[in-house]
Design an enzyme around this catalytic site. Structure first.
Site, PDB file in Angstrom:
ATOM      1  N   ALA A  46       0.874  -1.173   0.000  1.00 42.00           N
ATOM      2  CA  ALA A  46       0.000   0.000   0.000  1.00 42.00           C
ATOM      3  C   ALA A  46       0.909   1.219   0.000  1.00 42.00           C
ATOM      4  O   ALA A  46       2.073   1.148   0.414  1.00 42.00           O
ATOM      5  CB  ALA A  46      -0.873  -0.013   1.246  1.00 42.00           C
ATOM      6  N   GLY A  82       0.765  -5.037   0.969  1.00 45.04           N
ATOM      7  CA  GLY A  82      -0.440  -5.127   0.143  1.00 45.04           C
ATOM      8  C   GLY A  82      -0.184  -5.772  -1.214  1.00 45.04           C
ATOM      9  O   GLY A  82      -1.098  -6.335  -1.813  1.00 45.04           O
ATOM     10  N   GLU A  96      -0.319  -9.348  -0.577  1.00 43.81           N
ATOM     11  CA  GLU A  96      -1.736  -9.648  -0.309  1.00 43.81           C
ATOM     12  C   GLU A  96      -2.533  -9.733  -1.620  1.00 43.81           C
ATOM     13  O   GLU A  96      -3.401 -10.593  -1.774  1.00 43.81           O
ATOM     14  CB  GLU A  96      -2.336  -8.595   0.614  1.00 43.81           C
ATOM     15  CG  GLU A  96      -1.695  -8.621   1.997  1.00 43.81           C
ATOM     16  CD  GLU A  96      -2.340  -7.624   2.936  1.00 43.81           C
ATOM     17  OE1 GLU A  96      -3.331  -7.977   3.588  1.00 43.81           O
ATOM     18  OE2 GLU A  96      -1.850  -6.473   3.010  1.00 43.81           O
ATOM     19  N   GLU A 149       4.504  -5.191   7.317  1.00 43.12           N
ATOM     20  CA  GLU A 149       3.633  -4.194   7.966  1.00 43.12           C
ATOM     21  C   GLU A 149       3.960  -3.951   9.434  1.00 43.12           C
ATOM     22  O   GLU A 149       3.904  -2.819   9.915  1.00 43.12           O
ATOM     23  CB  GLU A 149       2.154  -4.604   7.840  1.00 43.12           C
ATOM     24  CG  GLU A 149       1.548  -4.374   6.451  1.00 43.12           C
ATOM     25  CD  GLU A 149       1.631  -5.592   5.551  1.00 43.12           C
ATOM     26  OE1 GLU A 149       2.505  -6.455   5.781  1.00 43.12           O
ATOM     27  OE2 GLU A 149       0.830  -5.680   4.605  1.00 43.12           O
TER      28      GLU A 149
HETATM   29  N1  CO8 Z   1       4.548   3.320  -0.724  1.00 42.55           N
HETATM   30  C1  CO8 Z   1       4.911   4.491  -1.251  1.00 42.55           C
HETATM   31  N2  CO8 Z   1       6.064   4.676  -1.952  1.00 42.55           N
HETATM   32  C2  CO8 Z   1       6.856   3.615  -2.105  1.00 42.55           C
HETATM   33  C3  CO8 Z   1       6.527   2.352  -1.577  1.00 42.55           C
HETATM   34  C4  CO8 Z   1       5.305   2.212  -0.874  1.00 42.55           C
HETATM   35  N3  CO8 Z   1       4.888   1.063  -0.380  1.00 42.55           N
HETATM   36  N4  CO8 Z   1       7.529   1.505  -1.886  1.00 42.55           N
HETATM   37  C5  CO8 Z   1       8.428   2.211  -2.592  1.00 42.55           C
HETATM   38  N5  CO8 Z   1       8.027   3.476  -2.723  1.00 42.55           N
HETATM   39  C6  CO8 Z   1       8.725   4.577  -3.383  1.00 42.55           C
HETATM   40  C7  CO8 Z   1       9.899   5.066  -2.572  1.00 42.55           C
HETATM   41  O1  CO8 Z   1       9.469   5.957  -1.579  1.00 42.55           O
HETATM   42  C8  CO8 Z   1      10.748   5.703  -3.623  1.00 42.55           C
HETATM   43  O2  CO8 Z   1      10.229   6.973  -3.949  1.00 42.55           O
HETATM   44  P1  CO8 Z   1      11.200   8.267  -3.943  1.00 42.55           P
HETATM   45  O3  CO8 Z   1      12.208   7.973  -5.018  1.00 42.55           O
HETATM   46  O4  CO8 Z   1      10.262   9.387  -4.275  1.00 42.55           O
HETATM   47  O5  CO8 Z   1      11.822   8.337  -2.597  1.00 42.55           O
HETATM   48  C9  CO8 Z   1      10.522   4.818  -4.836  1.00 42.55           C
HETATM   49  O6  CO8 Z   1       9.314   4.100  -4.590  1.00 42.55           O
HETATM   50  C10 CO8 Z   1      11.628   3.811  -5.050  1.00 42.55           C
HETATM   51  O7  CO8 Z   1      11.791   3.078  -3.824  1.00 42.55           O
HETATM   52  P2  CO8 Z   1      13.197   2.940  -3.071  1.00 42.55           P
HETATM   53  O8  CO8 Z   1      14.100   4.094  -3.378  1.00 42.55           O
HETATM   54  O9  CO8 Z   1      12.910   2.675  -1.630  1.00 42.55           O
HETATM   55  O10 CO8 Z   1      13.771   1.627  -3.786  1.00 42.55           O
HETATM   56  P3  CO8 Z   1      14.796   0.573  -3.176  1.00 42.55           P
HETATM   57  O11 CO8 Z   1      15.222  -0.282  -4.305  1.00 42.55           O
HETATM   58  O12 CO8 Z   1      15.841   1.249  -2.383  1.00 42.55           O
HETATM   59  O13 CO8 Z   1      13.901  -0.301  -2.175  1.00 42.55           O
HETATM   60  C11 CO8 Z   1      11.963  -1.523  -1.476  1.00 42.55           C
HETATM   61  C12 CO8 Z   1      12.854  -1.071  -2.660  1.00 42.55           C
HETATM   62  C13 CO8 Z   1      12.742  -2.508  -0.597  1.00 42.55           C
HETATM   63  C14 CO8 Z   1      10.730  -2.202  -2.064  1.00 42.55           C
HETATM   64  C15 CO8 Z   1      11.561  -0.285  -0.636  1.00 42.55           C
HETATM   65  O14 CO8 Z   1      11.024   0.704  -1.519  1.00 42.55           O
HETATM   66  C16 CO8 Z   1      10.543  -0.569   0.406  1.00 42.55           C
HETATM   67  O15 CO8 Z   1      10.875  -1.109   1.442  1.00 42.55           O
HETATM   68  N6  CO8 Z   1       9.266  -0.151   0.166  1.00 42.55           N
HETATM   69  C17 CO8 Z   1       8.204  -0.292   1.118  1.00 42.55           C
HETATM   70  C18 CO8 Z   1       7.752  -1.734   1.244  1.00 42.55           C
HETATM   71  C19 CO8 Z   1       6.706  -1.861   2.316  1.00 42.55           C
HETATM   72  O16 CO8 Z   1       6.936  -1.635   3.484  1.00 42.55           O
HETATM   73  N7  CO8 Z   1       5.479  -2.258   1.902  1.00 42.55           N
HETATM   74  C20 CO8 Z   1       4.376  -2.414   2.815  1.00 42.55           C
HETATM   75  C21 CO8 Z   1       3.587  -1.144   2.854  1.00 42.55           C
HETATM   76  S1  CO8 Z   1       2.267  -1.192   4.047  1.00 42.55           S
HETATM   77  C22 CO8 Z   1       1.098  -2.164   3.305  1.00 42.55           C
HETATM   78  O17 CO8 Z   1       1.283  -2.662   2.211  1.00 42.55           O
HETATM   79  C23 CO8 Z   1      -0.183  -2.368   4.062  1.00 42.55           C
HETATM   80  C24 CO8 Z   1      -1.223  -3.129   3.248  1.00 42.55           C
HETATM   81  C25 CO8 Z   1      -2.599  -3.109   3.944  1.00 42.55           C
HETATM   82  C26 CO8 Z   1      -3.174  -1.709   3.937  1.00 42.55           C
HETATM   83  C27 CO8 Z   1      -4.625  -1.718   4.405  1.00 42.55           C
HETATM   84  C28 CO8 Z   1      -5.187  -0.307   4.599  1.00 42.55           C
HETATM   85  C29 CO8 Z   1      -5.105   0.592   3.404  1.00 42.55           C
END
Ligand code: CO8
Length: 269
Positions: free
Chosen positions: A74, A120, A123, A143
């Site tokens: 998400a 998500g 999921e 999460e």
């Molecule tokens: N949300 C928003 N932006 C994201 C997300 C995300 N989940 N993942 C990546 N991005 C963005 C980064 O912020 C970045 O943007 P910017 O360049 O503007 O800073 C861009 O994508 C590229 O990402 P990274 O620079 O971080 O890329 P890396 O190669 O260094 O890392 C990863 C890749 C490991 C995937 C890293 O981006 C990461 O850890 N992302 C988050 C993963 C995460 O925690 N996902 C779970 C989110 S919570 C969730 O999914 C809850 C689901 C249920 C919700 C129910 C209610 C709505």
């Protein structure tokens, strides 16, 4: 996914392609690694309506644009704004209801996991009927490291797919794992090199599309009835569906084709 980018689309964050019974939905929000914001959830919902409405479509493949991500979860920036109990519960329920439709639909849904499938994103993949992964894919439910829990059905589906103990371990550690481990625990059906993923998905879709449409939908319905309601409910649904198929033209065609040693021509009737 390569070869899927750049096509004109009425959606901001999705590309839809239609290929003779196979609908392909490509999540395309590269600036956030295809993360699911509210707009994308709405678009998936609208596109799913569109796919389901046309009886020609029988298999739906969901994948991510680019080489890096299926869906990185998400949208965390959007989630951060969620500061009331009601808003959080509503956001969870909205996504959860959408993903549930993949299980209850007549469409066979395949996730082609081409990169990060986190939170998500994992999921979403779990709510599809089955999953194929690129060898570069990474999975996880991170999460709890953000102070939340899976909210799109992940607390329920992971345990059903891999067993309670393993699901609990993966969920409460938030640990990420690779495609080979996902295969080992039965989360995905097959792992192939990234460049072969789309072909594998298409090939399996073709195998499904060659079968009798009503029978495929009935098989899914019976399996899902058992998954939701237990053995008795599943067996009941199986018999009911079996009975309905005995009235179908396709049953007669399938059996006549066998006896006459020819290819069946199914019409979905
Ligand atoms: N949300 C928003 N932006 C994201 C997300 C995300 N989940 N993942 C990546 N991005 C963005 C980064 O912020 C970045 O943007 P910017 O360049 O503007 O800073 C861009 O994508 C590229 O990402 P990274 O620079 O971080 O890329 P890396 O190669 O260094 O890392 C990863 C890749 C490991 C995937 C890293 O981006 C990461 O850890 N992302 C988050 C993963 C995460 O925690 N996902 C779970 C989110 S919570 C969730 O999914 C809850 C689901 C249920 C919700 C129910 C209610 C709505």
């Amino acid at each position: 996914m390569k070869g899927m980018q750049g096509a004109p689309s009425k959606y901001q964050n999705l590309i839809m392609c239609y290929e003779d019974g196979l609908a392909v939905m490509v999540l395309n929000r590269p600036k956030a690694l295809n993360a699911l914001n509210a707009e994308t959830i709405d678009e998936i919902s609208a596109a799913f309506d569109e796919v389901e409405a046309d009886p020609k479509n029988r298999v739906l493949l969901i994948t991510g644009a680019g080489d890096k991500a299926f869906v990185a979860g998400a949208d965390i920036r959007e989630l951060k704004q969620c500061e009331t109990e009601a808003a959080g519960a509503a956001a969870s329920e909205k996504g959860s209801k959408l993903f549930r439709r993949f299980e209850t639909s007549r469409l066979i849904t395949i996730a082609g996991v081409n990169g990060f499938a986190l939170g998500g994103g994992m999921e979403l993949a779990m709510s599809c009927d089955f999953r194929f992964a690129a060898s570069t894919a990474m999975f996880g439910l991170p999460e709890v490291g953000l102070g939340i829990i899976p909210g799109y059905g992940g607390t329920q589906r992971l345990a059903r797919l891999v067993g309670r103990g393993l699901a609990m371990e993966l969920m409460v550690t938030g640990r990420k794992f690779d495609a080979h481990y996902a295969l080992h625990i039965g989360l995905v059906n097959r792992v192939v090199p990234q460049h072969d993923l789309l072909n594998l998905c298409r090939q399996v879709a073709q195998e499904i599309l060659a079968q009798a449409p009503l029978a495929v939908a009935a098989a899914k319905k019976a399996l899902q009835a058992g998954a939701d309601g237990g053995m008795e409910a599943g067996l009941k649904a199986e018999s009911v569906e079996f009975g309905k198929l005995c009235l179908s033209k396709d049953m007669h065609e399938g059996m006549a084709a066998f006896v006459e040693k020819r290819q069946a021509q199914f019409k979905g009737e």
